[in-house]
Design a protein around this motif. Structure first.
Motif, PDB file in Angstrom:
ATOM      1  N   THR A  28       1.686  20.952   2.061  1.00  0.00           N
ATOM      2  CA  THR A  28       3.063  20.115   2.299  1.00  0.00           C
ATOM      3  C   THR A  28       2.772  18.644   1.862  1.00  0.00           C
ATOM      4  N   ILE A  29       3.324  18.046   0.884  1.00  0.00           N
ATOM      5  CA  ILE A  29       2.893  16.565   0.282  1.00  0.00           C
ATOM      6  C   ILE A  29       3.802  15.650   0.936  1.00  0.00           C
ATOM      7  N   MET A  30       3.608  14.686   1.773  1.00  0.00           N
ATOM      8  CA  MET A  30       4.458  13.574   2.107  1.00  0.00           C
ATOM      9  C   MET A  30       3.871  12.387   1.484  1.00  0.00           C
ATOM     10  N   GLN A  31       4.806  11.271   0.995  1.00  0.00           N
ATOM     11  CA  GLN A  31       4.175  10.138   0.420  1.00  0.00           C
ATOM     12  C   GLN A  31       5.015   8.954   0.579  1.00  0.00           C
ATOM     13  N   GLY A  32       4.532   7.952   0.668  1.00  0.00           N
ATOM     14  CA  GLY A  32       5.603   6.858   0.599  1.00  0.00           C
ATOM     15  C   GLY A  32       4.740   5.394   1.071  1.00  0.00           C
ATOM     16  N   GLU A  33       5.619   4.387   0.694  1.00  0.00           N
ATOM     17  CA  GLU A  33       4.974   2.926   1.012  1.00  0.00           C
ATOM     18  C   GLU A  33       4.850   2.876   2.312  1.00  0.00           C
ATOM     19  N   VAL A  34       3.740   2.067   2.732  1.00  0.00           N
ATOM     20  CA  VAL A  34       3.327   1.746   4.037  1.00  0.00           C
ATOM     21  C   VAL A  34       4.173   0.676   4.329  1.00  0.00           C
ATOM     22  N   MET A  88       0.846  -1.088   0.018  1.00  0.00           N
ATOM     23  CA  MET A  88      -0.071   0.024   0.117  1.00  0.00           C
ATOM     24  C   MET A  88       0.918   1.118   0.211  1.00  0.00           C
ATOM     25  N   TYR A  89       0.363   2.199  -0.524  1.00  0.00           N
ATOM     26  CA  TYR A  89       1.092   3.591  -0.657  1.00  0.00           C
ATOM     27  C   TYR A  89       0.209   4.663  -0.179  1.00  0.00           C
ATOM     28  N   THR A  90       0.835   5.662   0.598  1.00  0.00           N
ATOM     29  CA  THR A  90      -0.027   6.642   1.176  1.00  0.00           C
ATOM     30  C   THR A  90       0.392   7.971   0.997  1.00  0.00           C
ATOM     31  N   THR A  91      -0.632   8.926   0.892  1.00  0.00           N
ATOM     32  CA  THR A  91      -0.094  10.366   0.665  1.00  0.00           C
ATOM     33  C   THR A  91      -0.816  11.253   1.777  1.00  0.00           C
ATOM     34  N   VAL A  92      -0.114  11.969   2.388  1.00  0.00           N
ATOM     35  CA  VAL A  92      -0.381  12.773   3.319  1.00  0.00           C
ATOM     36  C   VAL A  92      -0.280  14.559   3.072  1.00  0.00           C
ATOM     37  N   ARG A  93      -1.319  15.168   2.937  1.00  0.00           N
ATOM     38  CA  ARG A  93      -1.195  16.402   2.771  1.00  0.00           C
ATOM     39  C   ARG A  93      -1.597  17.450   3.912  1.00  0.00           C
ATOM     40  N   HIS A  94      -0.588  18.432   4.123  1.00  0.00           N
ATOM     41  CA  HIS A  94      -0.648  19.368   5.221  1.00  0.00           C
ATOM     42  C   HIS A  94      -0.976  20.707   4.630  1.00  0.00           C
ATOM     43  N   TYR A  95      -2.192  21.272   5.200  1.00  0.00           N
ATOM     44  CA  TYR A  95      -2.694  22.265   4.671  1.00  0.00           C
ATOM     45  C   TYR A  95      -2.690  23.366   6.042  1.00  0.00           C
ATOM     46  N   GLN A  96      -1.917  24.776   5.684  1.00  0.00           N
ATOM     47  CA  GLN A  96      -1.776  25.362   7.176  1.00  0.00           C
ATOM     48  C   GLN A  96      -2.032  26.756   6.580  1.00  0.00           C
ATOM     49  N   ASP A  97      -2.677  27.313   7.606  1.00  0.00           N
ATOM     50  CA  ASP A  97      -2.936  28.915   7.573  1.00  0.00           C
ATOM     51  C   ASP A  97      -4.015  29.243   6.509  1.00  0.00           C
ATOM     52  N   GLU A  98      -4.912  28.365   6.716  1.00  0.00           N
ATOM     53  CA  GLU A  98      -6.123  28.598   5.643  1.00  0.00           C
ATOM     54  C   GLU A  98      -7.221  29.249   6.222  1.00  0.00           C
TER      55      GLU A  98
END
Length: 96
Positions: A86-92, A1-11
């Protein structure tokens, strides 16, 4: 599995509420991408939020990032989300 985390700040302070209005469309978009496993939007408070997309493979995870950006534009939410995430992604590596 593969995961992407997106962090939105100061919105915009009501950005999560604005997104909730379109929750069904967002769910349909993400679940329609090949390899979909799960999607979460986490309200971390103060105009900050995190999304977590889980897919069977990297291609699905990367498509989710493109699809999310396109949807933000289509919904006219550029003012509420003026900063790129800010986008981080990778293999679980470990799953429970």
């Amino acid at each position: 599995m593969y995961t992407t985390v997106r962090h939105y700040q100061d919105e915009a302070s009501d950005v999560v509420e604005q997104i909730r209005v379109h929750a069904d469309r967002l769910r349909g978009l993400m679940s329609g991408i090949d390899g979909f496993v799960a999607y979460y939007l986490v309200d971390t408070g103060g105009g900050s939020l995190v999304t977590v997309s889980v897919f069977a493979d990297r291609a699905g995870a990367e498509e989710s990032t493109r699809a999310a950006a396109k949807l933000i534009g289509e919904l006219g939410m550029a003012d509420a989300l003026p900063h790129p995430p800010t986008i981080m992604q990778g293999e679980v590596a470990v799953q429970a």
